[in-house]
Design a protein around this motif. Sequence first.
Motif, short mmCIF file in Angstrom:
data_model
loop_
_atom_site.label_atom_id
_atom_site.label_comp_id
_atom_site.label_asym_id
_atom_site.label_seq_id
_atom_site.Cartn_x
_atom_site.Cartn_y
_atom_site.Cartn_z
N THR A 261 0.86 -1.19 0.00
CA THR A 261 0.00 0.00 0.00
C THR A 261 0.90 1.24 0.00
O THR A 261 1.86 1.31 0.76
N PRO A 262 0.59 2.21 -0.84
CA PRO A 262 1.47 3.39 -0.89
C PRO A 262 1.46 4.15 0.43
O PRO A 262 0.42 4.27 1.09
N LEU A 263 2.61 4.65 0.78
CA LEU A 263 2.76 5.39 2.03
C LEU A 263 1.83 6.62 2.05
O LEU A 263 1.24 6.96 3.07
N ARG A 264 1.72 7.24 0.88
CA ARG A 264 0.86 8.43 0.79
C ARG A 264 -0.58 8.10 1.20
O ARG A 264 -1.21 8.83 1.95
N GLU A 265 -1.05 6.95 0.69
CA GLU A 265 -2.42 6.53 1.01
C GLU A 265 -2.56 6.31 2.52
O GLU A 265 -3.56 6.71 3.13
N LEU A 293 12.27 9.34 5.01
CA LEU A 293 11.86 9.70 3.65
C LEU A 293 11.41 11.15 3.64
O LEU A 293 10.78 11.63 4.57
N ARG A 294 11.72 11.82 2.52
CA ARG A 294 11.25 13.20 2.36
C ARG A 294 9.86 13.15 1.72
O ARG A 294 9.46 12.14 1.16
N PRO A 295 9.10 14.24 1.78
CA PRO A 295 7.72 14.23 1.28
C PRO A 295 7.62 13.75 -0.17
O PRO A 295 6.65 13.09 -0.54
N GLU A 296 8.64 14.03 -0.97
CA GLU A 296 8.55 13.63 -2.38
C GLU A 296 8.76 12.12 -2.57
O GLU A 296 8.61 11.61 -3.67
N GLU A 297 9.08 11.42 -1.49
CA GLU A 297 9.35 9.97 -1.62
C GLU A 297 8.18 9.11 -1.15
O GLU A 297 8.30 7.88 -1.15
N ASP A 299 5.34 8.18 -2.30
CA ASP A 299 4.51 7.36 -3.17
C ASP A 299 5.00 5.91 -3.20
O ASP A 299 4.45 5.07 -3.90
N VAL A 300 5.99 5.62 -2.43
CA VAL A 300 6.56 4.27 -2.39
C VAL A 300 5.52 3.28 -1.86
O VAL A 300 4.71 3.61 -0.99
#
Lengths: 428, 537, 167
Positions: A261-265, A293-297, A299-300
Amino acid sequence: MKKVIKILTQNFDRDDSHTLETYTKTGGYQAVRKVLGKIAPESVIEEVKRSNLRGLGGAGFPTGMKWSFISKPPKKPVYLLINGDEGEPGTFKDRTIMTRDPHRLIEGVLLASYALGAHAAYIYVRGEFTFCMEALGKAIEEAKEAGYLGKNILKSGFDLDVYVHPGAGAYICGEETALIESLEGKPGRPRNKPPFPAVVGVFGCPTIVNNVETIAHVPQILLNGADWFAKIGSDRNGGTRLFSVSGHVKRPGVYELPMGTPLREILYEHAGGIIGDIPLKGVIPGGSSAPILRPEEIDVGMDFDQLAKIGSMGGSGGIIAMAEGTCMVWALHNLARFYAHESCGQCSPCREGTGWAEKVLRRIEGGHGTASDIELLEKIAKGMSARTICPLADACALPILSYLQKYRDEFEAHVREKRCPVRPKRAA
Amino acid sequence: MASVVINGERYDVAEGERLIDVCDRVGVYIPRFCYHPNLSVAGNCRMCLVEIEGMPKLQISCNTNVRDGMSVLTDSQKVKEARADVLEFIFINHPLDCPVCDQAGECKLQDYYMEVGLYKSRMPEEFKVKKPRKAVRWGSGIVFDAERCVLCTRCVRFMNEVVGKRAIAVTNRGDHEEIALVEPLDTLYAGNLADICPVGALTSEDFRFKMRVWFLSRTDTVCPGCSRGCNITAWHKDKKIYRFTPRQNESVNHAWMCDIGRYSYKEEDSSSLILKGWVREDSGTKEMGTPELLGLLAQGLKGLKGKAEEAPVAVLVAPDRTNEEMFAICAFMAEVFGSSRVVLDVPAPKGPKDDLLLTGEMASNSRGLSLFASRSAKPYTIDAFKQDLEAGKLEAVMLFGDTWEGLKAAWPGMQEAFKALRTLAMFTSKRKALFSEATFVIPSASMIQKDGTWVNVTGHVQRVRKAYRLNQDILADNESLGLLAEFMGESFQVGKLEDITRRFLEVIAGLSGASLADVGLEGVSLPSEEQAKHLEA
Amino acid sequence: MSPEVLAFSKEAQAELESILQAYPTKQACLLPVLHLVQREFGYISDPVAEAVAGLLDIPLAVAVEVLTFYTLFARRPQAKYVIQVCRGLSCALLGQEELLVYLKNRLKIKEGEMTPDGLFELKTVECLGGCGESPVVRINETYYELQTIDRLGSVLNELSKGPKREA
């Protein structure tokens, strides 16, 4: 939001989720009836292998493969140890299983013991979690009375005793050989390997150590099949896992989600986003040892392999979100202090390095650091990496190196301005 | 057999042997604090890291067993960096007090620092973890200094594994970890703790601050304390011994020695030894040089030749004489007097006995004497001597050696009986060994002043080595007997030491052609059937 | 059979028996027995440690190593309420430092100290594993989660009402 799949937490919304009655009513102990005395232990191991179940304590080692390291037939008694020494900062998931669905764990222990040929299993619970020990103790009594533990379980001829063992305040006992030492009544100082626990473990006997969450997955895997489980997760990362989400999120808590599951989710859907809707500054994806992780990372996909690919790790599944306004030097100092406090003191690089790193960080954070301190910190972290018996030194070094890499300007600003530029007036 | 490549060189070794042992044997340098070949592997100091082909991480060579085809680098950049890093970690909380530390000169920390370090400390003094316990007397001659300790746990393992008493604990954790004495050491092996401590945390109360080790010369010899014959190094300067330390010998004492033997070096001090001989005259005792003394003694002995069917002379050899001295004594008696009146069964004093090293037989060469006696058709025993003495068959008796306590205990009337003798000549090293009945005292070389061999309790022949001779009057017994024969006008020649050793080994073990060089540093075990024959006897 | 210093209650004696049956070696009983002893006597004094070592047939050094390695064992008498403020990162992110300042001011003691009446002792501890409900304060064996200065204040008020020391 995607389809919700709940395996471990399926009963968590019920007040009586911890009882034997609820567990059996919802399919509990069906796997035992299906497997014990009917399916060969080797086939059980094979099934778990195919399910892609990974060690959910932190290392992510394939569980079925670990089980296959026990040589058959064993020359000595085999022991199964369950690691409930949950202590990685940011991780609070095993305790929910132990208190809210202890029978799921006990059934998993029974199935794993059957597969391994173990007749005694110990659940090692961190010393502070007395409420978990009580819940497990009651559940074990219930299971014994119902004939799921003890002699000749369900007339299968298989015997198993399960005991709860209390830890006493030492994070390092979550490392499997330290846990073994601790169970034997010694300080939790990790052992040199070889020999590996599957050959010489607790009491000199072949031993398998598995995390609580890992083992709690086993009943459903054997009931529904390896393919079912493997399909839920991502490539080579079977099933779901419990993500512990804490820090600056609106809805902290334990979320059971498919591997990958993506971290963003997780952060923005399940945990509701960042408090005050301010921007995210950084996030720890897998317990405090995981590189940040930085905010841009974010979506992992949250599984062991995808996180490793971007230089971090799945670890214990503990996610700590930090919003803008958090001082990263302060945060790192907090972690370094933890590792210095928890180093067992055995290997010189870890014993001396963790404490040294903590002191240098304290200096930088307090506005007393020099430019050479930043280099020194990097050197300390590299100096203690991959040179010790167990991974605690690495667990301290990895965050240090990643914070230095990703937030270096902040360290430099501390040194330049001789104060904390982020939170100049925080509480002393 | 396995073949390993270390730094590009191929070596044939036994499969499964520890890599660090292999490196030590073939002379490849590996630094270490915690590893000790006679203790279990702790693997905690991380100094012995090496690079092994096919393994991504450096491995500790102490916990690596060699496999066939293994390829190892011990001097790569990666290894050197790791060593330097690990050393710096060990140093950060360590005091920089070498000038006042007694370990200086034999400190691994100091050695490795000179080799890889020489960097400036990056740890400000005020940041160091404070461990205030300094110069704590642990008892049994051991002094503890907490801040110098590198937590290698050698001492803990020594007590647990060798002595079998868990007296030392590792307390606390992290950089507050410390070792602590939980129960009294209370062991006759405590001195070894100071030897195995790689730094200045455990030092010997006896040796502390007496002498910097780099001023001392070393002589490898054998402990005279009991019949174990632990291999030791005698540390000396200006004809004075400062200490004995054990030398590793897997056939005898591993790496250890007991404290009785360890502190027996004090008996080698010149104040305890006879430096000049004397003769008793009517007016009292008269000191004189050894040649003059031997000349006087020779005159007396000459008159006894042919006085009876067997000359009224007998000799007692203490169980501390070297094989060479004993051999010379027997040869002298046989050739000069045609006599076999040489007593070789003087009992050793009894002492502590355990499962580790102490044999309970407090003399260094009982076995050499008894082996030699067993080769004689009709050995002259102490009982036979007693009978001859009581029957008035003896006029002169010569005593060789220092170890008479066992005989005195077995024969309380001995000294009284000696009063009947006209001549009682003592060839003795130690003042405390002298009998007031002696009429001649010839200063005999103590163990540190002579060369020769002893046979230990298990039948291991070992070399005793001379470090120095205190003065010209002191002679080994084989040397003084040569002079004595000369003064008596006899043609008897003692011969060179090497020849005596060779003849001795031939007689007791049929080892023809074996020489002192063959005995070497670690000694030789006598053939087992010979031991068996001895045991029967 | 317990030596004099290990005079257990009936319940504790029963628990001891079940601990002894749960392990194949006596030494493995050490951690659970030390917990039991601490619950019985409030802390583990040196004579008690020696008695436990004797009971389990292990060298005193082993007991000392274990007692000093683990943080949950107290070797001196403790306050009636031991306040453990979690200083793990998640708690620190959500106001733990302010809670600690509040506690120090209210109790007028520093970390590691005890109030003169023996009621409270203040400690900071590493992550308590309650990060989902940060900040967390553990008092004796009870977790108090999602703490604020107000909530913690009421908890302390409540605890202050009881007798100073257990009878």
